[in-house]
Design a protein around this motif. Structure first.
Motif, short mmCIF file in Angstrom:
data_model
loop_
_atom_site.label_atom_id
_atom_site.label_comp_id
_atom_site.label_asym_id
_atom_site.label_seq_id
_atom_site.Cartn_x
_atom_site.Cartn_y
_atom_site.Cartn_z
N ALA A 115 0.82 -1.21 0.00
CA ALA A 115 0.00 0.00 0.00
C ALA A 115 0.86 1.26 0.00
O ALA A 115 0.55 2.23 -0.71
N THR A 116 1.93 1.27 0.76
CA THR A 116 2.76 2.48 0.88
C THR A 116 3.46 2.85 -0.43
O THR A 116 3.92 3.98 -0.58
N GLU A 117 3.55 1.90 -1.35
CA GLU A 117 4.19 2.18 -2.64
C GLU A 117 3.24 2.92 -3.59
O GLU A 117 3.67 3.41 -4.64
N TYR A 118 1.97 2.98 -3.25
CA TYR A 118 0.95 3.51 -4.16
C TYR A 118 0.23 4.73 -3.60
O TYR A 118 -0.84 5.10 -4.09
N ILE A 119 0.81 5.38 -2.60
CA ILE A 119 0.16 6.54 -1.99
C ILE A 119 -0.12 7.64 -3.02
O ILE A 119 -1.25 8.16 -3.10
N PRO A 120 0.86 8.02 -3.87
CA PRO A 120 0.56 9.06 -4.87
C PRO A 120 -0.57 8.66 -5.82
O PRO A 120 -1.41 9.50 -6.19
#
Length: 440
Positions: free
Chosen positions: A115-120
């Protein structure tokens, strides 16, 4: 007979026809990595691994994705309690998760988005929902308007009034509708990400939609998870996909029943869990067998007695196949799997993964294996043993069989000859060697 499978979206058993006839795109909701997994969590792990194996067995190329939720309130709170960063804490439990995954005999997914890789990407997605009127902002929170989706409730097969009455939803005064859900959370504690809506973090229901879209495009063939994810998580994924992509995200929605212990759902909050890490390697192999040979949509009522039934069956299989493999190797027989058995296996599996019939088939094959040993019908023995192991390989059930090398074969042949000649001293010597190598 083509593969027929139950689609939770239509509430019907349907023929499985992927978008690309040779390739299957499959996404399964993965864990929020805040603690060790228990055997109830392990049920979807082993089921979707087996489903991938079976789809590949019947000729499909499968791309299997399963996400890691590595930012969440539970992760934030537990990280603070343990004086760790959220990232450090999440990585620790992700490592333990995949150790348990491997212990249960499952291969890692092909794609493991975090999930943290897709914040943007999530921020961009939420912005688009705001621009199109599907979302609204209240303070630092952004909510999705469920009343903008005419068929909201299509997966759980309920109308909004029923959902509102039966759902455990956080009723916040800022919401226009109690069922509206967070797309972006204004967080006061722990890790925060900058956004046009204020510092915070994305809502759980948004993660999977965005990751699916980035990995696979507008739609996939199979979306899976546990039955408890049907509402609200999967329902809310569908709503967001309908809003921006005008589809239900996935053609087939597949849900696995939960695992109960003493008529209660096995859960960390109830404190009635059996952790995968506490199982021995053999217990984990037997547990996989127990989880997979229960009809996948049904609740499993777990008990020690149920486990012992599968333990007894596992040990019976192990003894028979050990003996069969020794004989086949000593006779140097190489036969293809019995085609009748493989055809029956495919026929049963194509009936919405009818594992009960597969279990009966395995028991019938094992009976013939034992009969073939007694009658010295070595060709039939080889065909049946190959069929048995072919099916077990699809289920990835490991009987922990010993390696049979030339030395083992020589000792086995010498043992058989000594028994015939009543040379008990040599026979005992050979038998002791074979027992030490765990081949008998």
């Amino acid at each position: 007979m083509p593969l027929m499978i139950y689609n939770s979206l239509s509430n019907k058993i349907e023929e499985f026809i992927p978008e690309d006839k040779n390739n299957v795109k499959m996404y399964v909701c993965g864990p929020t990595v805040y603690s060790d997994i228990h055997i109830g969590n392990g049920r979807p792990v082993v089921f979707y691994d087996m489903l991938r194996n079976y789809l590949e067995f019947i000729g499909y190329h499968v791309t299997y994705a399963s996400n890691i939720t590595d930012v969440d309130d539970k992760i934030i709170n537990n990280a603070i309690k343990n004086n760790m960063s959220e990232s450090e804490y999440a990585k620790k439990y992700e490592k333990l998760y995949f150790e348990a995954y491997e212990k249960l005999g499952s291969k890692k997914p092909d794609l493991i988005p975090h999930a943290t890789e897709y914040i943007p990407d999530m921020i961009e997605f939420i912005n688009e929902l705001l621009e199109k009127g599907y979302a609204y902002q209240k303070g630092g929170n952004v909510y999705f308007r469920i009343n903008k989706i005419p068929d909201y409730g299509c997966l759980s097969n309920q109308v909004s009034e029923d959902l509102e009455e039966g759902a455990r939803v956080d009723v916040e005064a800022a919401k226009e509708n109690p069922l509206d859900f967070n797309l972006w959370k204004d967080t006061k504690v722990g890790i925060k990400y900058p956004s046009p809506f204020g510092a915070g973090r994305p809502g759980w229901h948004t993660e999977c939609v965005v990751m699916n879209h980035r990995l696979f495009g507008n739609s996939i063939d199979i979306h899976g998870g546990g039955m408890d994810l049907k509402f609200p998580h999967h329902e809310n994924e569908i709503a967001q996909s309908e809003a921006l992509y005008h589809n239900h995200l996935s053609k087939y929605w597949i849900h696995v029943g939960r695992l109960n212990k003493k008529n209660e759902k096995m859960s960390k909050s109830l404190g009635n869990t059996i952790l995968v890490k506490d199982l021995t390697d053999e217990e984990a192999r037997i547990m996989r067998m127990l989880l997979l040979f229960s009809p996948y949509r049904n609740i499993i009522e777990y008990s020690d007695e149920l486990f012992k039934q599968y333990e007894k069956e596992y040990q019976k299989w192990q003894r028979a196949i050990k003996q069969a493999n020794l004989i086949i190797a000593s006779k140097n027989i190489n036969e293809d799997a019995s085609s009748d058995d493989i055809e029956k296996f495919i026929s049963y599996m194509n009936q919405d993964l009818n594992v009960q019939n597969v279990m009966t088939l395995l028991q019938e094959i094992l009976k013939t294996i034992n009969t073939s040993i007694r009658s010295n019908d070595y060709v039939l023995l080889a065909k049946k043993t190959k069929a048995f192991m072919t099916i077990l390989n699809v289920f990835a059930i490991n009987l922990n069989l010993p390696v049979i090398d030339e030395e083992v074969i020589n000792y086995y042949n010498k043992w058989q000859e000594a028994r015939i000649n009543k040379d008990y001293e040599v026979a005992d010597e050979c038998r002791n060697y074979l027992a030490a190598r765990s081949v008998i």
